[in-house]
Design a protein around this motif. Structure first.
Motif, PDB file in Angstrom:
ATOM      1  N   GLU A   1       0.853  -1.197   0.000  1.00  0.00           N
ATOM      2  CA  GLU A   1       0.000   0.000   0.000  1.00  0.00           C
ATOM      3  C   GLU A   1       0.888   1.246   0.000  1.00  0.00           C
ATOM      4  O   GLU A   1       1.822   1.346   0.778  1.00  0.00           O
ATOM      5  N   ALA A   2       0.586   2.175  -0.920  1.00  0.00           N
ATOM      6  CA  ALA A   2       1.339   3.420  -0.997  1.00  0.00           C
ATOM      7  C   ALA A   2       1.018   4.278   0.221  1.00  0.00           C
ATOM      8  O   ALA A   2      -0.148   4.549   0.492  1.00  0.00           O
ATOM      9  N   GLN A   3       2.046   4.688   0.945  1.00  0.00           N
ATOM     10  CA  GLN A   3       1.764   5.459   2.137  1.00  0.00           C
ATOM     11  C   GLN A   3       2.991   6.216   2.637  1.00  0.00           C
ATOM     12  O   GLN A   3       4.118   5.927   2.259  1.00  0.00           O
ATOM     13  N   VAL A   4       2.690   7.166   3.504  1.00  0.00           N
ATOM     14  CA  VAL A   4       3.708   7.881   4.258  1.00  0.00           C
ATOM     15  C   VAL A   4       3.535   7.461   5.725  1.00  0.00           C
ATOM     16  O   VAL A   4       2.442   7.572   6.266  1.00  0.00           O
ATOM     17  N   THR A   5       4.607   6.984   6.313  1.00  0.00           N
ATOM     18  CA  THR A   5       4.542   6.449   7.675  1.00  0.00           C
ATOM     19  C   THR A   5       5.349   7.324   8.618  1.00  0.00           C
ATOM     20  O   THR A   5       6.536   7.557   8.386  1.00  0.00           O
ATOM     21  N   GLN A   6       4.694   7.794   9.643  1.00  0.00           N
ATOM     22  CA  GLN A   6       5.349   8.616  10.667  1.00  0.00           C
ATOM     23  C   GLN A   6       5.359   7.856  11.987  1.00  0.00           C
ATOM     24  O   GLN A   6       4.395   7.175  12.332  1.00  0.00           O
ATOM     25  N   ASN A   7       6.430   8.065  12.730  1.00  0.00           N
ATOM     26  CA  ASN A   7       6.510   7.507  14.081  1.00  0.00           C
ATOM     27  C   ASN A   7       7.298   8.441  14.992  1.00  0.00           C
ATOM     28  O   ASN A   7       8.270   9.057  14.542  1.00  0.00           O
ATOM     29  N   PRO A   8       6.869   8.548  16.245  1.00  0.00           N
ATOM     30  CA  PRO A   8       5.684   7.914  16.832  1.00  0.00           C
ATOM     31  C   PRO A   8       4.412   8.698  16.504  1.00  0.00           C
ATOM     32  O   PRO A   8       4.479   9.791  15.944  1.00  0.00           O
ATOM     33  N   ARG A   9       3.259   8.165  16.834  1.00  0.00           N
ATOM     34  CA  ARG A   9       1.997   8.893  16.672  1.00  0.00           C
ATOM     35  C   ARG A   9       1.794   9.912  17.782  1.00  0.00           C
ATOM     36  O   ARG A   9       1.215  10.975  17.568  1.00  0.00           O
ATOM     37  N   TYR A  10       2.223   9.567  18.957  1.00  0.00           N
ATOM     38  CA  TYR A  10       2.090  10.455  20.117  1.00  0.00           C
ATOM     39  C   TYR A  10       3.422  10.475  20.869  1.00  0.00           C
ATOM     40  O   TYR A  10       4.078   9.442  21.010  1.00  0.00           O
ATOM     41  N   LEU A  11       3.774  11.652  21.349  1.00  0.00           N
ATOM     42  CA  LEU A  11       5.027  11.779  22.095  1.00  0.00           C
ATOM     43  C   LEU A  11       4.905  12.907  23.101  1.00  0.00           C
ATOM     44  O   LEU A  11       4.510  14.023  22.736  1.00  0.00           O
TER      45      LEU A  11
ATOM     46  N   SER B   1       8.781   8.003   6.585  1.00  0.00           N
ATOM     47  CA  SER B   1       9.214   7.147   5.497  1.00  0.00           C
ATOM     48  C   SER B   1       8.090   7.015   4.477  1.00  0.00           C
ATOM     49  O   SER B   1       6.928   6.893   4.844  1.00  0.00           O
ATOM     50  N   GLN B   2       8.456   7.062   3.183  1.00  0.00           N
ATOM     51  CA  GLN B   2       7.455   6.872   2.121  1.00  0.00           C
ATOM     52  C   GLN B   2       7.932   5.781   1.181  1.00  0.00           C
ATOM     53  O   GLN B   2       9.116   5.633   0.926  1.00  0.00           O
ATOM     54  N   ASN B   3       6.954   5.038   0.639  1.00  0.00           N
ATOM     55  CA  ASN B   3       7.279   3.891  -0.219  1.00  0.00           C
ATOM     56  C   ASN B   3       6.833   4.107  -1.658  1.00  0.00           C
ATOM     57  O   ASN B   3       6.597   3.150  -2.394  1.00  0.00           O
ATOM     58  N   MET B   4       6.719   5.388  -2.057  1.00  0.00           N
ATOM     59  CA  MET B   4       6.197   5.705  -3.386  1.00  0.00           C
ATOM     60  C   MET B   4       7.285   6.229  -4.329  1.00  0.00           C
ATOM     61  O   MET B   4       6.987   6.684  -5.427  1.00  0.00           O
ATOM     62  N   ASN B   5       8.521   6.190  -3.877  1.00  0.00           N
ATOM     63  CA  ASN B   5       9.635   6.691  -4.676  1.00  0.00           C
ATOM     64  C   ASN B   5       9.479   8.182  -5.000  1.00  0.00           C
ATOM     65  O   ASN B   5       9.937   8.654  -6.049  1.00  0.00           O
ATOM     66  N   HIS B   6       8.817   8.902  -4.088  1.00  0.00           N
ATOM     67  CA  HIS B   6       8.636  10.336  -4.285  1.00  0.00           C
ATOM     68  C   HIS B   6       9.938  11.079  -4.050  1.00  0.00           C
ATOM     69  O   HIS B   6      10.694  10.761  -3.129  1.00  0.00           O
ATOM     70  N   GLU B   7      10.176  12.096  -4.845  1.00  0.00           N
ATOM     71  CA  GLU B   7      11.384  12.888  -4.667  1.00  0.00           C
ATOM     72  C   GLU B   7      11.192  14.005  -3.641  1.00  0.00           C
ATOM     73  O   GLU B   7      12.116  14.369  -2.931  1.00  0.00           O
ATOM     74  N   TYR B   8      10.006  14.561  -3.599  1.00  0.00           N
ATOM     75  CA  TYR B   8       9.739  15.720  -2.738  1.00  0.00           C
ATOM     76  C   TYR B   8       9.142  15.264  -1.427  1.00  0.00           C
ATOM     77  O   TYR B   8       8.177  14.497  -1.405  1.00  0.00           O
ATOM     78  N   MET B   9       9.702  15.740  -0.322  1.00  0.00           N
ATOM     79  CA  MET B   9       9.163  15.474   1.006  1.00  0.00           C
ATOM     80  C   MET B   9       9.172  16.760   1.811  1.00  0.00           C
ATOM     81  O   MET B   9       9.995  17.658   1.582  1.00  0.00           O
ATOM     82  N   SER B  10       8.241  16.833   2.754  1.00  0.00           N
ATOM     83  CA  SER B  10       8.074  18.077   3.493  1.00  0.00           C
ATOM     84  C   SER B  10       7.507  17.795   4.874  1.00  0.00           C
ATOM     85  O   SER B  10       6.799  16.804   5.068  1.00  0.00           O
ATOM     86  N   TRP B  11       7.820  18.674   5.814  1.00  0.00           N
ATOM     87  CA  TRP B  11       7.229  18.631   7.137  1.00  0.00           C
ATOM     88  C   TRP B  11       6.374  19.864   7.360  1.00  0.00           C
ATOM     89  O   TRP B  11       6.780  20.990   7.030  1.00  0.00           O
TER      90      TRP B  11
END
Lengths: 113, 114
Positions: free
Chosen positions: B1-11, B24-34
Protein backbone atom coordinates in the motif's frame (compact mmCIF):
# COMPACT_ATOMS: atom_id res chain seq x y z
CA UNK A 1 -7.70 24.93 30.78
CA UNK A 2 -9.41 26.11 27.65
CA UNK A 3 -7.26 26.02 24.56
CA UNK A 4 -7.13 28.79 22.02
CA UNK A 5 -10.20 28.43 19.83
CA UNK A 6 -9.84 27.06 16.36
CA UNK A 7 -11.87 29.95 14.95
CA UNK A 8 -12.64 27.76 11.99
CA UNK A 9 -15.50 28.69 9.74
CA UNK A 10 -18.16 26.09 10.22
CA UNK A 11 -20.87 24.70 7.99
CA UNK A 12 -23.66 22.52 9.29
CA UNK A 13 -25.90 20.68 6.84
CA UNK A 14 -28.54 17.99 6.89
CA UNK A 15 -27.75 14.59 5.49
CA UNK A 16 -28.70 14.47 1.82
CA UNK A 17 -28.31 18.21 1.26
CA UNK A 18 -25.63 19.68 -0.97
CA UNK A 19 -22.70 21.45 0.69
CA UNK A 20 -20.65 24.33 -0.65
CA UNK A 21 -17.35 25.19 0.98
CA UNK A 22 -15.58 28.35 -0.09
CA UNK A 23 -11.96 29.41 -0.13
CA UNK A 24 -10.23 32.64 -1.09
CA UNK A 25 -6.66 32.22 -2.23
CA UNK A 26 -3.96 34.80 -2.07
CA UNK A 27 -1.58 34.48 -5.00
CA UNK A 28 -2.75 35.37 -8.50
CA UNK A 29 0.25 33.42 -9.85
CA UNK A 30 -0.96 30.14 -8.32
CA UNK A 31 -1.57 27.58 -11.04
CA UNK A 32 -2.72 24.49 -9.19
CA UNK A 33 -5.28 24.03 -6.45
CA UNK A 34 -6.28 21.11 -4.30
CA UNK A 35 -9.01 20.35 -1.81
CA UNK A 36 -8.14 18.17 1.16
CA UNK A 37 -10.34 16.49 3.74
CA UNK A 38 -9.08 15.96 7.27
CA UNK A 39 -10.98 13.71 9.61
CA UNK A 40 -10.36 13.83 13.32
CA UNK A 41 -7.06 12.16 14.23
CA UNK A 42 -5.95 11.69 10.63
CA UNK A 43 -3.78 13.40 8.09
CA UNK A 44 -5.26 15.44 5.23
CA UNK A 45 -6.53 13.35 2.31
CA UNK A 46 -6.64 14.46 -1.31
CA UNK A 47 -10.16 15.00 -2.64
CA UNK A 48 -9.91 16.79 -5.96
CA UNK A 49 -7.61 19.16 -7.79
CA UNK A 50 -7.89 21.75 -10.54
CA UNK A 51 -5.42 23.63 -12.70
CA UNK A 52 -5.66 27.32 -13.45
CA UNK A 53 -6.53 26.68 -17.11
CA UNK A 54 -9.85 25.18 -15.99
CA UNK A 55 -12.82 26.68 -14.16
CA UNK A 56 -14.62 23.50 -13.19
CA UNK A 57 -13.77 19.92 -12.46
CA UNK A 58 -15.99 17.10 -11.31
CA UNK A 59 -15.29 13.99 -9.33
CA UNK A 60 -17.47 11.51 -7.60
CA UNK A 61 -20.06 13.61 -5.68
CA UNK A 62 -17.63 16.53 -5.62
CA UNK A 63 -17.14 19.50 -7.91
CA UNK A 64 -14.49 22.19 -7.67
CA UNK A 65 -15.08 25.62 -9.16
CA UNK A 66 -12.31 28.11 -9.77
CA UNK A 67 -12.87 31.82 -10.31
CA UNK A 68 -9.50 33.38 -11.07
CA UNK A 69 -10.94 36.85 -11.46
CA UNK A 70 -11.78 37.06 -7.76
CA UNK A 71 -9.29 34.41 -6.61
CA UNK A 72 -11.99 32.16 -5.28
CA UNK A 73 -12.28 28.40 -5.06
CA UNK A 74 -15.27 26.36 -4.00
CA UNK A 75 -15.94 22.72 -3.24
CA UNK A 76 -19.41 21.38 -3.79
CA UNK A 77 -20.39 18.07 -2.21
CA UNK A 78 -23.57 16.50 -3.50
CA UNK A 79 -25.90 14.49 -1.26
CA UNK A 80 -23.76 15.08 1.81
CA UNK A 81 -23.35 12.07 4.08
CA UNK A 82 -22.35 11.78 7.76
CA UNK A 83 -19.00 10.40 6.61
CA UNK A 84 -18.31 13.72 4.95
CA UNK A 85 -18.05 15.40 8.36
CA UNK A 86 -14.48 16.71 8.55
CA UNK A 87 -12.33 19.80 8.16
CA UNK A 88 -11.82 20.78 4.53
CA UNK A 89 -8.75 22.70 3.37
CA UNK A 90 -8.01 24.35 0.09
CA UNK A 91 -4.37 24.52 -0.95
CA UNK A 92 -2.63 26.48 -3.68
CA UNK A 93 0.63 25.88 -5.44
CA UNK A 94 2.19 29.15 -6.39
CA UNK A 95 4.91 27.63 -8.51
CA UNK A 96 8.52 28.53 -7.99
CA UNK A 97 11.28 26.13 -7.08
CA UNK A 98 9.76 24.95 -3.81
CA UNK A 99 6.57 23.36 -5.16
CA UNK A 100 5.15 24.29 -1.79
CA UNK A 101 1.45 24.00 -1.13
CA UNK A 102 0.04 26.86 0.92
CA UNK A 103 -3.01 25.83 2.90
CA UNK A 104 -6.08 27.77 3.92
CA UNK A 105 -7.24 27.68 7.54
CA UNK A 106 -9.97 25.15 6.85
CA UNK A 107 -13.74 24.83 7.19
CA UNK A 108 -15.41 22.43 9.59
CA UNK A 109 -18.29 20.59 7.93
CA UNK A 110 -20.80 18.89 10.22
CA UNK A 111 -23.45 16.66 8.69
CA UNK A 112 -26.53 16.11 10.80
CA UNK A 113 -28.32 12.78 10.30
CA UNK B 1 0.00 0.00 0.00
CA UNK B 2 1.34 3.42 -1.00
CA UNK B 3 1.76 5.46 2.14
CA UNK B 4 3.71 7.88 4.26
CA UNK B 5 4.54 6.45 7.68
CA UNK B 6 5.35 8.62 10.67
CA UNK B 7 6.51 7.51 14.08
CA UNK B 8 5.68 7.91 16.83
CA UNK B 9 2.00 8.89 16.67
CA UNK B 10 2.09 10.45 20.12
CA UNK B 11 5.03 11.78 22.10
CA UNK B 12 5.33 13.59 25.39
CA UNK B 13 8.76 14.90 26.24
CA UNK B 14 10.49 17.42 28.48
CA UNK B 15 12.05 20.69 27.49
CA UNK B 16 15.55 20.29 26.12
CA UNK B 17 15.52 16.56 25.50
CA UNK B 18 16.46 15.86 21.89
CA UNK B 19 13.98 13.90 19.85
CA UNK B 20 13.49 12.62 16.33
CA UNK B 21 10.26 12.02 14.47
CA UNK B 22 10.72 9.59 11.63
CA UNK B 23 9.03 9.73 8.23
CA UNK B 24 9.21 7.15 5.50
CA UNK B 25 7.45 6.87 2.12
CA UNK B 26 7.28 3.89 -0.22
CA UNK B 27 6.20 5.70 -3.39
CA UNK B 28 9.64 6.69 -4.68
CA UNK B 29 8.64 10.34 -4.29
CA UNK B 30 11.38 12.89 -4.67
CA UNK B 31 9.74 15.72 -2.74
CA UNK B 32 9.16 15.47 1.01
CA UNK B 33 8.07 18.08 3.49
CA UNK B 34 7.23 18.63 7.14
CA UNK B 35 4.28 20.70 8.32
CA UNK B 36 3.01 21.63 11.73
CA UNK B 37 -0.65 22.21 12.42
CA UNK B 38 -1.82 24.53 15.16
CA UNK B 39 -5.32 25.78 16.06
CA UNK B 40 -6.12 28.97 14.20
CA UNK B 41 -2.90 28.84 12.19
CA UNK B 42 -3.53 25.93 9.88
CA UNK B 43 -0.72 23.96 8.26
CA UNK B 44 2.64 25.67 8.09
CA UNK B 45 5.69 24.30 6.32
CA UNK B 46 8.78 23.66 8.45
CA UNK B 47 11.29 22.16 6.02
CA UNK B 48 11.24 20.52 2.65
CA UNK B 49 13.47 18.37 0.50
CA UNK B 50 13.47 18.17 -3.26
CA UNK B 51 15.80 15.19 -3.44
CA UNK B 52 18.46 13.28 -1.54
CA UNK B 53 20.87 15.62 0.23
CA UNK B 54 18.80 18.65 -0.83
CA UNK B 55 16.86 20.32 1.97
CA UNK B 56 15.67 23.86 2.59
CA UNK B 57 13.74 25.94 5.09
CA UNK B 58 10.04 26.44 4.93
CA UNK B 59 8.08 29.14 6.72
CA UNK B 60 8.74 28.13 10.33
CA UNK B 61 12.14 26.34 10.50
CA UNK B 62 13.41 27.71 13.82
CA UNK B 63 14.18 24.97 16.34
CA UNK B 64 14.06 22.15 13.78
CA UNK B 65 16.52 20.20 11.68
CA UNK B 66 16.03 17.64 8.95
CA UNK B 67 18.14 15.29 6.89
CA UNK B 68 17.62 13.44 3.63
CA UNK B 69 20.25 10.75 3.32
CA UNK B 70 17.96 8.35 1.51
CA UNK B 71 15.08 9.02 -0.83
CA UNK B 72 12.48 7.29 1.31
CA UNK B 73 13.30 8.82 4.72
CA UNK B 74 13.00 12.39 5.97
CA UNK B 75 13.37 12.60 9.76
CA UNK B 76 12.51 15.72 11.73
CA UNK B 77 14.90 16.51 14.56
CA UNK B 78 14.25 18.75 17.53
CA UNK B 79 17.63 19.29 19.17
CA UNK B 80 16.26 21.12 22.21
CA UNK B 81 12.48 21.04 22.24
CA UNK B 82 10.55 23.86 23.86
CA UNK B 83 6.87 24.10 24.87
CA UNK B 84 6.07 26.29 21.84
CA UNK B 85 6.88 23.28 19.67
CA UNK B 86 3.91 21.44 21.11
CA UNK B 87 1.91 20.78 17.97
CA UNK B 88 0.57 18.23 15.50
CA UNK B 89 3.20 17.39 12.90
CA UNK B 90 2.65 15.98 9.43
CA UNK B 91 5.11 14.58 6.96
CA UNK B 92 4.11 14.70 3.31
CA UNK B 93 5.57 13.50 0.04
CA UNK B 94 4.96 14.28 -3.60
CA UNK B 95 6.06 12.98 -6.97
CA UNK B 96 8.34 15.71 -8.20
CA UNK B 97 8.55 16.77 -11.81
CA UNK B 98 5.19 15.34 -12.80
CA UNK B 99 1.94 17.15 -13.39
CA UNK B 100 0.67 16.11 -10.00
CA UNK B 101 1.93 18.19 -7.13
CA UNK B 102 -0.56 16.87 -4.66
CA UNK B 103 0.84 15.67 -1.37
CA UNK B 104 0.33 12.36 0.34
CA UNK B 105 0.28 12.93 4.09
CA UNK B 106 1.24 10.74 6.99
CA UNK B 107 -1.15 10.19 9.88
CA UNK B 108 0.50 12.78 12.07
CA UNK B 109 2.57 12.95 15.24
CA UNK B 110 1.13 14.74 18.22
CA UNK B 111 4.00 16.18 20.22
CA UNK B 112 3.68 17.66 23.69
CA UNK B 113 6.69 19.39 25.25
CA UNK B 114 6.39 20.05 28.99
Amino acid sequence: GESVGLHLPTLSVQEGDNSIINCAYSNSASDYFIWYKQESGKGPQFIIDIRSNMDKRQGQRVTVLLNKTVKHLSLQIAATQPGDSAVYFCAENSGGSNYKLTFGKGTLLTVNP
Amino acid sequence: EAQVTQNPRYLITVTGKKLTVTCSQNMNHEYMSWYRQDPGLGLRQIYYSMNVEVTDKGDVPEGYKVSRKEKRNFPLILESPSPNQTSLYFCASSLFGSSDYGYTFGSGTRLTVV
